[in-house]
Design an enzyme around this catalytic site. Structure first.
Site, short mmCIF file in Angstrom:
data_model
loop_
_atom_site.label_atom_id
_atom_site.label_comp_id
_atom_site.label_asym_id
_atom_site.label_seq_id
_atom_site.Cartn_x
_atom_site.Cartn_y
_atom_site.Cartn_z
N HIS A 428 39.81 44.87 38.61
CA HIS A 428 38.67 44.89 39.60
C HIS A 428 38.05 43.20 39.42
O HIS A 428 36.89 43.25 40.00
CB HIS A 428 37.47 45.99 39.63
CG HIS A 428 38.25 47.27 39.76
ND1 HIS A 428 37.41 48.31 39.56
CD2 HIS A 428 39.14 47.53 40.58
CE1 HIS A 428 38.20 49.49 39.97
NE2 HIS A 428 39.27 48.99 40.56
C1 LIG Z 1 47.22 47.08 40.94
C2 LIG Z 1 45.81 47.02 41.49
C3 LIG Z 1 45.41 48.26 41.79
C4 LIG Z 1 43.88 48.08 42.24
N1 LIG Z 1 43.42 49.35 42.74
C5 LIG Z 1 42.11 49.43 43.53
C6 LIG Z 1 41.71 50.61 44.13
O1 LIG Z 1 42.42 51.62 44.14
N2 LIG Z 1 40.58 50.29 44.62
C7 LIG Z 1 39.74 49.36 44.93
O2 LIG Z 1 38.63 49.24 45.26
N3 LIG Z 1 40.24 48.21 44.00
C8 LIG Z 1 41.61 47.96 43.58
N4 LIG Z 1 41.98 47.03 42.99
C9 LIG Z 1 41.17 45.78 43.24
C10 LIG Z 1 41.49 45.25 44.76
O3 LIG Z 1 42.45 45.41 45.13
C11 LIG Z 1 41.00 43.83 44.70
O4 LIG Z 1 39.91 43.68 44.12
C12 LIG Z 1 41.03 43.19 46.04
O5 LIG Z 1 42.33 43.40 46.88
C13 LIG Z 1 40.78 41.66 46.05
O6 LIG Z 1 40.92 41.21 47.15
P1 LIG Z 1 40.72 39.56 47.39
O7 LIG Z 1 41.15 39.14 48.85
O8 LIG Z 1 39.66 38.77 46.65
O9 LIG Z 1 42.46 39.00 46.64
P2 LIG Z 1 43.80 39.53 46.73
O10 LIG Z 1 43.85 40.55 47.57
O11 LIG Z 1 44.21 39.60 45.35
O12 LIG Z 1 44.60 38.17 47.65
C14 LIG Z 1 44.65 37.12 47.24
C15 LIG Z 1 45.74 36.49 47.96
O13 LIG Z 1 46.15 35.16 47.76
C16 LIG Z 1 47.32 34.66 47.44
N5 LIG Z 1 47.54 33.39 46.67
C17 LIG Z 1 46.83 33.38 45.54
N6 LIG Z 1 47.07 32.17 45.19
C18 LIG Z 1 47.23 31.50 46.07
C19 LIG Z 1 47.87 30.02 46.19
N7 LIG Z 1 47.44 28.97 45.26
N8 LIG Z 1 48.29 29.52 47.69
C20 LIG Z 1 48.28 30.61 48.41
N9 LIG Z 1 48.18 31.89 48.26
C21 LIG Z 1 47.40 32.19 47.26
C22 LIG Z 1 47.93 35.93 46.83
O14 LIG Z 1 49.46 35.78 46.96
C23 LIG Z 1 47.16 37.16 47.40
O15 LIG Z 1 47.94 37.44 48.45
C24 LIG Z 1 43.19 46.87 42.62
C25 LIG Z 1 43.89 45.55 42.21
C26 LIG Z 1 45.09 45.77 41.74
C27 LIG Z 1 45.63 44.52 41.31
#
Ligand SMILES: Cc1cc2nc3c(=O)[nH]c(=O)nc-3n(C[C@H](O)[C@H](O)[C@H](O)COP(=O)(O)OP(=O)(O)OC[C@H]3O[C@@H](n4cnc5c(N)ncnc54)[C@H](O)[C@@H]3O)c2cc1C
Length: 494
Positions: A428
């Site tokens: 998380h």
């Molecule tokens: C396996 C797993 C299970 C989880 N289960 C839960 C759950 O059940 N419930 C819950 O509340 N939370 C859960 N979480 C946490 C939650 O999913 C994340 O906190 C949330 O999705 C993060 O959202 P975000 O938009 O910050 O990042 P992300 O959703 O991680 O998005 C980041 C995106 O940026 C892209 N990216 C990265 N670097 C670059 C770059 N240099 N150039 C272009 N693109 C790039 C990546 O490919 C990715 O698609 C889980 C996380 C994981 C990994």
């Protein structure tokens, strides 16, 4: 040489937040939006592979084509390889489907100017359609993109049912709706899930893929943003790697949504971070911002083995109910991890104990300027005696509840002498480029998600949270993106 492209807004990362941001910003047909995603993308809902929508599995095992990994130190001597989503939909496309909101009290740590609980509640509501009949209440939405549902009592996995029964008999309050503000005081209840008819509905599925036909929106996959381009302190575009070739795109507005590990990495490669560290890697300093990558928070997790004797159901989501007791969240997983994640070695069936208000603060640092080399991530879990005590008490409570659970088979919690040796993470990770007052030297963003010291650059993802919420972050990430876009002066079309 290809002509240089231009977009009004470039969104870096098409994960949970980036999908919402690109969808909302492109509602205005006069604004061109380019979404750059490091992983694979899809042209529509029907193209998403079954492995990504099957909510009974997490497609994050060894060799998964949907994740990127990084090596991390959870505590001295305890290393792990950790996966995050690297695909349209990001970590939300591969996660467990738990969709519980942060508590009202969690927002006390957020800038009260625009992020108090009363101010964010309408954006939780706007983001969802609660399909369990909670839709008419003031807390729930009935027209938002994300479906929210709970596993009905009569369909619960035997371990879930026995655990809930045991918690209620031990005196914990039962909540029908863990997304209602009164559930914040703790108790046991069914987990709200962004799962509909067995389908894990990521933000990409809910927000973005239905509208990829918009003329003013372009979604470009397999594109890794290396760094940001500046003229003085004004952002003028991004440098990216596409099929091994370095290219640029111009824009006056860049939104970083690359997630809480890679957003700070992009900032650091762009000279926004600790000036001494940048100079040591030969990066020219754009802004000395020592908070980038520093002070992140997450939820440590310890697992307690349980021998249920029950046949595991092949289709249950990973979690159907949880118990909040003090600062811990107890998670009776419905199946063994090797049954939930392909490619893992066989292990015991476990119940997880997550510490939801941890004092541990971690750091992310570049190993090199190579955009394909994962940064170094140090969690510094369980350094405080208070955290260790809370975890031990959580493990003890879990064992007591399991021992009195009415399971059909033997219940065992053999564990080890020191439960802390089973340390893991809830995945998380948040607050690695946080919002905060200007007086706080480690805050990176103002309350509108703008990076201090430069113009035209925002961070809209879980990096920006002041601290990880005391519940899983996914529902809050979606709300956050909705609210942050509204703060840019963009209200969604009704
Ligand atoms: C396996 C797993 C299970 C989880 N289960 C839960 C759950 O059940 N419930 C819950 O509340 N939370 C859960 N979480 C946490 C939650 O999913 C994340 O906190 C949330 O999705 C993060 O959202 P975000 O938009 O910050 O990042 P992300 O959703 O991680 O998005 C980041 C995106 O940026 C892209 N990216 C990265 N670097 C670059 C770059 N240099 N150039 C272009 N693109 C790039 C990546 O490919 C990715 O698609 C889980 C996380 C994981 C990994």
């Amino acid at each position: 040489m290809k002509p240089i492209e231009f977009a009004d807004v470039v969104v870096v990362g098409g994960g949970s937040c980036g999908s919402v941001v690109a969808a909302r910003l492109s509602e205005n047909p006069d604004r061109s939006v380019l979404l750059l995603e490091a992983g694979p993308t899809f042209s529509g809902v029907a193209d998403v592979p079954a492995a990504l929508v099957d909510a009974s599995m997490l497609p994050v095992g060894p060799g998964s084509e949907w994740v990127g990994t990084y090596g991390a130190e959870l505590a001295p001597g305890i290393g792990r390889t950790i996966a995050r989503g690297r695909v349209l939909g990001g970590s939300g496309a591969v996660n467990g489907g738990y969709f519980v909101r942060a508590t009202p009290g969690d927002f006390d740590a957020w800038p009260q100017s625009v992020w108090s609980f009363d101010q964010v509640l309408p954006y939780y509501v706007r983001s969802e359609t609660d399909i369990d009949g909670c839709g008419s209440s003031q807390w729930h939405g009935s027209r938002g993109p994300m479906p929210v549902a709970r596993t009905p009592e009569n369909a619960r996995h035997p371990l879930t049912a026995a655990f809930v029964d045991s918690a209620v008999r031990a005196g914990f309050r039962m909540y029908e709706d863990m997304n209602a503000p009164d559930a914040a005081s703790g108790g046991v209840g069914a987990v709200p899930l962004n799962i509909r008819n067995g389908t894990r509905v990521s933000a990409a599925l809910a927000y973005l893929l239905p509208i990829t036909g918009r003329n003013n929106l372009r979604v470009q996959g397999n594109t890794t943003v290396a760094s940001l381009m500046f003229k003085g302190t004004r952002v003028i575009g991004v440098e990216m790697i596409v099929d091994g070739v370095r290219r640029i795109v111009r824009s006056d507005t860049v939104i970083l949504s690359a997630g809480a590990v890679h957003t700070p990495a992009v900032l650091l490669r762009s000279g926004i971070g600790c000036a001494d560290d940048a100079v040591a890697l030969g990066i020219s300093v754009t802004v000395d911002s020592p908070g980038v990558g520093h002070g992140f928070s997450d939820h440590p997790e310890i697992t307690v083995p349980v021998a249920t004797g029950n046949d595991p159901s092949a289709t249950s989501p990973a979690l159907e109910a949880v118990l909040h007791a003090g600062d811990v969240e107890i998670r009776p997983y419905t199946r063994r991890f090797d049954q939930l994640i392909h490619g893992l070695p066989r292990g015991p069936h476990v119940v997880g104990v997550g510490l939801m208000r941890s004092a541990g603060r971690g750091s992310i640092a570049l190993r090199s300027t190579d955009p394909f080399e994962a940064p170094e991530v140090r969690y510094r879990y369980l350094e405080s005696e208070g955290d260790r005590r809370a975890m031990r008490e959580g493990v003890e409570l879990t064992r007591e509840l399991l021992a009195s659970a009415r399971l059909s088979g033997e219940v065992a919690a053999p564990g080890t002498d020191d439960p802390l040796s089973a340390l893991g993470t809830s995945l998380h990770l948040s607050s690695s480029a946080k919002m905060g007052p200007e007086s706080d030297p480690v805050s990176v963003l103002d309350d509108h998600c703008r990076v201090r010291g430069v113009e035209g650059l925002l961070v809209i993802d879980t990096s920006a949270f002041p601290v990880v919420p005391s519940r899983g972050p996914h529902a809050t990430a979606i709300m956050f993106a909705e609210r942050a876009v509204a703060l840019m002066g963009v209200e969604p079309a009704e």
